[in-house]
Design an enzyme around this catalytic site. Structure first.
Site, mmCIF file in Angstrom:
data_model
loop_
_atom_site.group_PDB
_atom_site.id
_atom_site.type_symbol
_atom_site.label_atom_id
_atom_site.label_comp_id
_atom_site.label_asym_id
_atom_site.label_seq_id
_atom_site.Cartn_x
_atom_site.Cartn_y
_atom_site.Cartn_z
ATOM 1 N N HIS A 69 0.852 -1.187 0.000
ATOM 2 C CA HIS A 69 0.000 0.000 0.000
ATOM 3 C C HIS A 69 0.891 1.242 0.000
ATOM 4 C CE1 HIS A 69 -3.904 -1.987 1.664
ATOM 5 N NE2 HIS A 69 -3.284 -2.765 0.785
ATOM 6 N N GLU A 71 1.036 3.864 1.913
ATOM 7 C CA GLU A 71 1.580 4.236 3.218
ATOM 8 C C GLU A 71 2.762 3.353 3.594
ATOM 9 O OE1 GLU A 71 -2.994 4.698 3.660
ATOM 10 O OE2 GLU A 71 -1.591 3.539 2.460
ATOM 11 N N CYS A 101 -6.066 2.255 5.650
ATOM 12 C CA CYS A 101 -6.798 1.021 5.932
ATOM 13 C C CYS A 101 -6.292 0.419 7.246
ATOM 14 C CB CYS A 101 -6.620 0.028 4.782
ATOM 15 S SG CYS A 101 -4.978 -0.728 4.730
ATOM 16 N N CYS A 104 -2.531 -0.407 7.225
ATOM 17 C CA CYS A 104 -1.675 0.777 7.216
ATOM 18 C C CYS A 104 -1.710 1.510 8.545
ATOM 19 C CB CYS A 104 -2.055 1.687 6.060
ATOM 20 S SG CYS A 104 -1.684 0.908 4.464
#
Length: 178
Positions: A69, A71, A101, A104
């Site tokens: 992801h 992040e 999410c 993250c």
């Protein structure tokens, strides 16, 4: 900005918020170029004051790795660049085009990031794209207990347009088939 800011701060720091609006707007405007190159519809940047430390897009599909992801990619780059797994002592800020999410949130917590600013909330991400952002009970309060400030709902109109375009362009909505 047409939505109410979400925050866990006791008082909104308008200077920080204005800076976040500027950065998140820039990220949202850059995001379509990343999407054209096959990245997912999320972009994250880590700053130390005004200095950009890392900026990364979501690379789940490109890398065939579910935890790539934006992040997590940005944290990984920042830690490598700064040669330190503990970013807390560096007082870093993370700017994200969408609310982090569940996965993250854990990565941000463990990295030592001090301030998190995000665009569109998870509820809207899920409505537009069908992504599953995960179970995140009381995450704002838990971050506050850890000294992590959060500001969200920043420039949501722009974020929603980028996500809608991602879906209209028939890009992959990645999630495990169950």
């Amino acid at each position: 900005m047409n939505t109410k800011i979400i925050t866990n701060a006791d008082k909104i720091d308008t200077e920080k918020l204005e800076h976040a609006i500027e950065i998140i707007t820039k990220l949202q405007n850059e995001l379509p170029e990343y999407i054209e190159r096959g990245h997912g519809p999320f972009l994250a940047a880590i700053y130390q004051g005004d200095k950009l430390i890392a900026k990364c897009a979501n690379t789940v599909v490109i890398d065939d790795c579910s935890n790539h992801h934006a992040e997590i990619n940005a944290i990984r780059v920042a830690q490598a660049k700064l040669n330190n797994y503990d970013l807390a002592q560096l007082n870093l800020d993370m700017y994200i085009t969408a609310e982090p999410c569940m996965m993250c949130i854990g990565a941000i917590m463990w990295s030592g990031i001090k301030n998190v600013y995000y665009g569109v909330p998870s509820k809207i991400v899920e409505q537009i794209t069908g992504f599953n952002e995960g179970f995140k009970p009381n995450w704002l309060q838990e971050f506050k207990k850890l000294g992590i400030n959060v500001y969200g709902n920043i420039e949501t109109d722009l974020a929603e347009k980028v996500l809608e375009q991602y879906v209209k362009s028939k890009h992959i909505i990645y999630k495990p088939s169950r």
